[in-house]
Design a protein around this motif. Structure first.
Motif, mmCIF file in Angstrom:
data_model
loop_
_atom_site.group_PDB
_atom_site.id
_atom_site.type_symbol
_atom_site.label_atom_id
_atom_site.label_comp_id
_atom_site.label_asym_id
_atom_site.label_seq_id
_atom_site.Cartn_x
_atom_site.Cartn_y
_atom_site.Cartn_z
ATOM 1 N N ASP A 1 83.916 14.684 67.829
ATOM 2 C CA ASP A 1 83.188 15.345 66.739
ATOM 3 C C ASP A 1 81.899 15.961 67.265
ATOM 4 O O ASP A 1 81.305 15.482 68.229
ATOM 5 C CB ASP A 1 82.828 14.340 65.627
ATOM 6 N N VAL B 1 78.646 13.575 62.654
ATOM 7 C CA VAL B 1 79.386 12.670 61.775
ATOM 8 C C VAL B 1 79.904 13.450 60.567
ATOM 9 O O VAL B 1 79.162 14.226 59.954
ATOM 10 C CB VAL B 1 78.478 11.505 61.327
ATOM 11 N N HIS B 2 81.168 13.234 60.211
ATOM 12 C CA HIS B 2 81.758 13.932 59.068
ATOM 13 C C HIS B 2 80.927 13.705 57.808
ATOM 14 O O HIS B 2 80.528 12.578 57.497
ATOM 15 C CB HIS B 2 83.176 13.412 58.795
ATOM 16 N N ALA C 1 78.025 14.091 56.953
ATOM 17 C CA ALA C 1 76.604 13.751 57.011
ATOM 18 C C ALA C 1 75.770 14.973 56.635
ATOM 19 O O ALA C 1 76.126 16.113 56.959
ATOM 20 C CB ALA C 1 76.228 13.264 58.411
ATOM 21 N N ARG D 1 72.435 13.902 59.318
ATOM 22 C CA ARG D 1 73.229 14.849 60.108
ATOM 23 C C ARG D 1 72.509 15.177 61.418
ATOM 24 O O ARG D 1 73.120 15.177 62.487
ATOM 25 C CB ARG D 1 73.483 16.115 59.297
ATOM 26 N N SER E 1 72.627 12.106 63.755
ATOM 27 C CA SER E 1 73.922 11.903 64.400
ATOM 28 C C SER E 1 74.133 12.899 65.527
ATOM 29 O O SER E 1 74.697 12.563 66.575
ATOM 30 C CB SER E 1 75.051 12.011 63.364
ATOM 31 N N MET F 1 74.702 11.747 69.415
ATOM 32 C CA MET F 1 75.900 12.163 70.145
ATOM 33 C C MET F 1 75.526 12.927 71.418
ATOM 34 O O MET F 1 76.155 12.737 72.466
ATOM 35 C CB MET F 1 76.792 13.019 69.250
ATOM 36 N N SER G 1 82.128 20.011 62.021
ATOM 37 C CA SER G 1 81.923 18.624 62.418
ATOM 38 C C SER G 1 82.893 18.127 63.480
ATOM 39 O O SER G 1 82.573 17.204 64.223
ATOM 40 C CB SER G 1 82.005 17.703 61.188
#
Length: 253
Positions: free
Chosen positions: A7, A10-11, A13, A18, A21, A25, A160
């Motif tokens: 991803d 995060v889906h 978010a 958002r 994340s 990442m 995402s």
């Protein structure tokens, strides 16, 4: 340390979460010795190496449910399977869904989002053809639904994720797939002529109508061997071992 980039963020978010994340990442990617992507078009973006995502149905000990031969006058069963989440843009699909085509949505979802979907169904009078089964599906239940799906819809938005897990459940088994034109799906459609792409949600009804007319012919064209050659168990074992051996040996990649 090998990091598999699945991803971008995060889906679903939003706002601060958002951004957080995305930062976390990015930190994980930088700390890794190697990055892997399952979408070859993202190799430059993440300074990563492509390895195929394994098919869920081609592994030792797994018995895929055989598809029943379609009746000549059968109507196609369209489906969107997996978690019922906003990042899949399901509400937008229902806003343009042709009223005469059967569609099944199945998977775990929040009550609020499911209510939103049911409101669209009620407003557009889709009760006769669209059915939602909003609950967690066991592996056996998911397997059964995949085996009776004629056309799988993958409307996931692009911001995402890199790939869709449902694609690797369906490719080689479901006669046709209709997907949003993400970079991975554009690549996949070049290899599989039963993958139809749309860029805007307004284009979806035309593709649904085309699939309703051609799915029987697609069902007669077996894509299993092609899918296994690209993403199968032995292909993955070979490619993963090649890359990991080079990493351990310190050889140039």
């Amino acid at each position: 340390v090998v990091y598999v980039v699945h991803d971008h963020v995060v889906h679903d978010a939003v706002g601060f979460m958002r951004k957080l994340s995305k930062v976390l990442m990015a930190l994980e990617r930088r700390l890794a010795d190697m990055r892997i992507v399952h979408a070859p078009t993202y190799e430059p973006t993440y300074r990563a190496h492509y390895l195929p995502h394994p098919l869920y149905w081609d592994m030792p000990g797994y018995q895929a449910t055989p598809r029943a031969a379609p009746q000549p006058d059968a109507l196609p069963q369209f489906a969107m399977l997996g978690t019922i989440r906003p990042y899949k843009d399901l509400a937008a699909v229902l806003e343009v869904w042709p009223q005469q085509c059967r569609l099944e949505l199945a998977g775990n979802g929040s009550a609020d989002y499911v209510q939103t979907l049911n409101e669209v169904i009620a407003r557009r009078a889709l009760h006769e053809t669209v059915h939602i089964d909003a609950r967690f599906l066991s592996d056996a239940e998911f397997e059964q639904r995949i085996s009776r799906t004629d056309v799988l819809i993958l409307p996931h938005v692009t911001d995402s994720m890199l790939v869709s897990g449902a694609f690797f459940e369906a490719i080689g088994r479901v006669p046709m797939l209709i997907a949003r034109a993400t970079p991975f799906m554009v690549w996949a459609a070049q290899k599989f002529d039963n993958v139809l792409l749309f860029e805007r949600i307004e284009q979806l009804p035309e593709l649904v109508q085309r699939a309703a007319q051609t799915w029987q012919r697609a069902a007669q064209q077996d894509k299993r061997e092609l899918a296994i050659a690209e993403f199968g168990w032995h292909t993955c074992c070979r490619e993963y071992q090649r890359l990991f051996d080079a990493l351990v040996d310190g050889a140039p990649l």
